[in-house]
Design a protein around this motif. Structure first.
Motif, PDB file in Angstrom:
ATOM      1  N   VAL A  73       0.839  -1.199   0.000  1.00 53.89           N
ATOM      2  CA  VAL A  73       0.000   0.000   0.000  1.00 53.89           C
ATOM      3  C   VAL A  73       0.877   1.255   0.000  1.00 53.89           C
ATOM      4  O   VAL A  73       0.643   2.193  -0.768  1.00 53.89           O
ATOM      5  CB  VAL A  73      -0.977   0.017   1.205  1.00 53.89           C
ATOM      6  N   LEU A  74       1.892   1.274   0.848  1.00 48.28           N
ATOM      7  CA  LEU A  74       2.778   2.442   0.928  1.00 48.28           C
ATOM      8  C   LEU A  74       3.528   2.661  -0.384  1.00 48.28           C
ATOM      9  O   LEU A  74       3.679   3.806  -0.837  1.00 48.28           O
ATOM     10  CB  LEU A  74       3.759   2.290   2.097  1.00 48.28           C
ATOM     11  N   GLU A  75       3.980   1.589  -1.014  1.00 49.65           N
ATOM     12  CA  GLU A  75       4.684   1.715  -2.299  1.00 49.65           C
ATOM     13  C   GLU A  75       3.736   2.180  -3.398  1.00 49.65           C
ATOM     14  O   GLU A  75       4.098   3.019  -4.228  1.00 49.65           O
ATOM     15  CB  GLU A  75       5.343   0.383  -2.682  1.00 49.65           C
ATOM     16  N   LEU A  76       2.524   1.648  -3.408  1.00 48.98           N
ATOM     17  CA  LEU A  76       1.528   2.086  -4.395  1.00 48.98           C
ATOM     18  C   LEU A  76       1.235   3.571  -4.223  1.00 48.98           C
ATOM     19  O   LEU A  76       1.190   4.322  -5.207  1.00 48.98           O
ATOM     20  CB  LEU A  76       0.244   1.262  -4.270  1.00 48.98           C
ATOM     21  N   ARG A  77       1.058   4.007  -2.985  1.00 47.61           N
ATOM     22  CA  ARG A  77       0.826   5.432  -2.725  1.00 47.61           C
ATOM     23  C   ARG A  77       1.976   6.273  -3.257  1.00 47.61           C
ATOM     24  O   ARG A  77       1.769   7.291  -3.896  1.00 47.61           O
ATOM     25  CB  ARG A  77       0.650   5.708  -1.222  1.00 47.61           C
ATOM     26  N   ARG A  78       3.195   5.829  -2.982  1.00 49.69           N
ATOM     27  CA  ARG A  78       4.369   6.570  -3.447  1.00 49.69           C
ATOM     28  C   ARG A  78       4.396   6.627  -4.975  1.00 49.69           C
ATOM     29  O   ARG A  78       4.588   7.675  -5.573  1.00 49.69           O
ATOM     30  CB  ARG A  78       5.655   5.925  -2.922  1.00 49.69           C
ATOM     31  N   ALA A  79       4.149   5.481  -5.615  1.00 54.82           N
ATOM     32  CA  ALA A  79       4.231   5.382  -7.074  1.00 54.82           C
ATOM     33  C   ALA A  79       3.219   6.277  -7.783  1.00 54.82           C
ATOM     34  O   ALA A  79       3.501   6.796  -8.870  1.00 54.82           O
ATOM     35  CB  ALA A  79       4.060   3.929  -7.514  1.00 54.82           C
ATOM     36  N   ILE A  80       2.047   6.456  -7.186  1.00 55.00           N
ATOM     37  CA  ILE A  80       1.022   7.264  -7.856  1.00 55.00           C
ATOM     38  C   ILE A  80       0.899   8.673  -7.277  1.00 55.00           C
ATOM     39  O   ILE A  80       0.019   9.431  -7.662  1.00 55.00           O
ATOM     40  CB  ILE A  80      -0.352   6.550  -7.882  1.00 55.00           C
TER      41      ILE A  80
END
Length: 136
Positions: A73-80
């Motif tokens: 979730v944290l990586e997805l947030r960062r990526a988008i």
């Protein structure tokens, strides 16, 4: 119809936190939900951990654990480009005291996996403002 199905499961603290932010600070509801999501996941960990382990497997994550999903979730947030904290959306610590009773009174609160009172909502807001996952 899928939205209606989701609403039947209960929206919980993510939405309870987001509604006062939108009403008082004009934040975008979906964006606000994305910002508070990891803090609420950590807050609810003891009630949702087994489900998140299954979710990790379903998503094909290498780490089949609560932490694996949280990291995803944290990586997805960062990526988008989702901000890390409510402070990034203009919320200040003093808002937590005013918004907490509103979050507690929100109809979504009853759908949270764990009970949350107004004082706990204040702490959750502060976690979200400070970007503090450890305190959750």
């Amino acid at each position: 119809s899928m939205g209606a199905t989701a609403f039947q499961k209960g929206l919980g603290a993510m939405h309870s936190l987001s509604h006062p932010c939108g009403a008082n600070l004009n934040t975008h509801h979906g964006l606000t939900n994305a910002v508070v999501m990891p803090y609420v996941l950590v807050w609810n960990r003891r009630a949702i951990e087994e489900k998140l382990v299954r979710l990790a497997a379903y998503l094909g994550l290498e780490d089949h654990s609560f932490g694996g999903v949280l990291d995803w979730v944290l990586e997805l947030r960062r990526a988008i480009g989702i901000p890390n904290s409510l402070a990034d959306l203009g919320m200040k610590a003093e808002h937590a005291v005013a918004f907490a009773p509103q979050a507690f009174a929100d109809p979504s609160t009853g759908g949270n996996p764990l009970p949350v009172d107004a004082k706990q909502f204040e702490q959750l807001y502060l976690n979200c403002i400070r970007g503090d996952l450890a305190a959750a």
